[in-house]
Design an enzyme around this catalytic site. Structure first.
Site, PDB file in Angstrom:
ATOM      1  N   ARG A 297       0.956  -1.041  -0.017  1.00 51.02           N
ATOM      2  CA  ARG A 297       0.004   0.108   0.064  1.00 51.02           C
ATOM      3  C   ARG A 297       0.830   1.245   0.015  1.00 51.02           C
ATOM      4  NH1 ARG A 297      -1.241   2.807   4.582  1.00 51.02           N
ATOM      5  NH2 ARG A 297      -1.002   1.054   5.846  1.00 51.02           N
ATOM      6  N   HIS A 301      -3.376   4.535   4.717  1.00 52.40           N
ATOM      7  CA  HIS A 301      -4.304   3.361   4.800  1.00 52.40           C
ATOM      8  C   HIS A 301      -5.757   4.172   4.436  1.00 52.40           C
ATOM      9  CE1 HIS A 301      -6.575   0.316   6.817  1.00 52.40           C
ATOM     10  NE2 HIS A 301      -7.533   1.204   7.465  1.00 52.40           N
ATOM     11  N   TYR A 310       4.837   6.218  10.448  1.00 50.94           N
ATOM     12  CA  TYR A 310       5.215   4.884  10.790  1.00 50.94           C
ATOM     13  C   TYR A 310       6.240   4.073   9.733  1.00 50.94           C
ATOM     14  CZ  TYR A 310       0.828   4.116   8.159  1.00 50.94           C
ATOM     15  OH  TYR A 310      -0.093   3.698   7.183  1.00 50.94           O
TER      16      TYR A 310
END
Length: 407
Positions: A297, A301, A310
């Protein structure tokens, strides 16, 4: 079945704490992962898997089939970019981007028959597009004007499931219904093309959900004609896949007695081949299969997420080199299939569709507030009627305010 392995035939695989090491695959069979088209656009022959790709490898129709796969990926990437922009501009409440996962979705979706039924999460926009869902239907729910985006029975695809992993059990239930309604054919596939099948798409995070594991149990026990397709995009929101599993996710299949196959999810041809093989197995009495599509990805998200908090930029850059569209385009140019004219035509089609989508979203009118109660139950219900009346009185109070009266 080619490419399908179990505990007696599959090599032991290990995974370090770094999720990026899951995809250090250089050719066919490396680390037990099916790959037919590498990151440089070079096709690697693999007879066991090539046999499922004869329609795009040989014959006069092959070029058209290859171009359709390419156009699908280009168009859904353009839809995704437009939807992201619309959300940033306040036209959508939220959007879950699919950037980087186009091959995993298009390749697998093009393996489906019209009578198969699909159950997905909230990121399978490409699957919906291939199944016949219009771009506007994809976006309406994310604008908040409808409870669901399309008629599931018109395209044999359920509307997106937000609850992580909950729909895996729905897929198994549908597959058991197929068994109840249709006569089984022999495992060797003789006689006809077999039954329809159900397919459940979910992400790596869903592999730790109870519903998904329960679905594996039921499917394996009853040999349900279902394919479980896990798009391992390396990050379950902000947690890396290595946090929930120290072995490849496909290895979990053996604990449930399911065959499993790990595939390069950025290789559209490998996805098409592996999914066709799994569907054939399901149709002809062989039961369920777990496919782990290793992909990435590249965006957030959802548009409410900040992935820079992150993961580092070097990781994203490494995956950009594995871009599914770029590698397929190189392959098609080498075949002489993707000419300059064909590429321009595809890009123009994608741009026109995006422009039409933007205009259509801007023209959406908000539904009257009380219509939220219209389809709660098939028949009238006193509880719903009471709630409707209470909400109508609440809204009427705002009308009094606007007229200068007191509430």
């Amino acid at each position: 079945m080619p490419g399908i392995t179990d505990s007696t035939t599959r090599d032991d695989l290990s995974q370090s704490g770094d999720a990026r090491e899951n995809v250090t695959i250089t050719g066919p069979g490396d680390a037990g992962t099916v790959r037919l088209l590498d990151a440089e656009g070079v096709r690697h022959p693999w007879p066991e898997h090539d046999r499922w790709l004869r329609d795009v490898d040989d014959g006069e129709a092959a070029a058209a089939g290859l171009l359709r796969l390419y156009e699908d990926m280009v168009v859904v990437r353009r839809i995704d970019a437009e939807a992201t922009a619309l959300q940033r501009q306040g036209q959508l409440a939220l959007w879950p981007p699919l950037l980087g996962q186009e091959a995993a979705q298009v390749g697998s979706a093009r393996a489906l028959r019209p009578d198969d039924f699909v159950f997905t999460t909230y990121r399978e926009h490409a699957v919906a597009y291939v199944r016949g869902v219009s771009p506007l239907e994809l976006l309406r729910a994310w604008r908040g004007v409808v409870g669901a985006g399309w008629d599931p029975y018109a395209v044999n695809m359920a509307t997106p499931q937000i609850i992580v992993g909950g729909h895996a059990l729905h897929a198994v239930g549908y597959a058991l219904g197929i068994l109840a309604d249709a006569e089984r054919v022999s495992p060797d596939g003789t006689g006809d093309d077999g039954t329809a099948a159900a397919v459940a798409y979910f992400g790596d995070g869903a592999m730790s959900q109870g519903a998904v594991n329960e679905a594996f149990v039921f499917a394996g026990t009853w040999s349900a004609p279902v394919v479980f397709l896990c798009q391992n995009n390396q990050w379950a929101i902000s947690e890396p896949v290595s946090l929930q599993s120290h072995v490849p996710l496909v290895d979990r299949a053996r604990g449930f007695g399911l065959p499993g196959v790990r595939v390069d999810g950025n290789d559209v041809l490998a996805m098409l081949s592996v999914t066709r093989a799994a569907l054939h197995r399901a149709r002809t009495g062989g039961g369920p299969t777990l496919i782990e599509a290793v992909t990435y990805r590249r965006g957030p998200h959802t548009t409410a997420d900040d992935p820079t908090r992150y993961r580092d930029a070097a990781e994203v850059a490494a995956w950009e080199h594995r871009d599914p569209l770029a590698r397929f385009a190189v392959y098609l140019r080498g075949l002489g299939v993707l000419t300059a004219d064909a590429e321009a035509r595809v890009q123009d089609a994608a741009d026109r569709l995006a422009a039409d989508l933007r205009a259509a979203v801007a023209a959406i009118e908000d539904p009257p507030p009380l219509t939220i109660f219209d389809h709660v139950y098939t028949d009238s219900h006193p509880g719903v009627a009471a709630e409707r009346e209470a909400y109508a009185q609440y809204l009427a109070g705002f009308a009094d305010d606007a007229a200068g009266g007191e509430r």
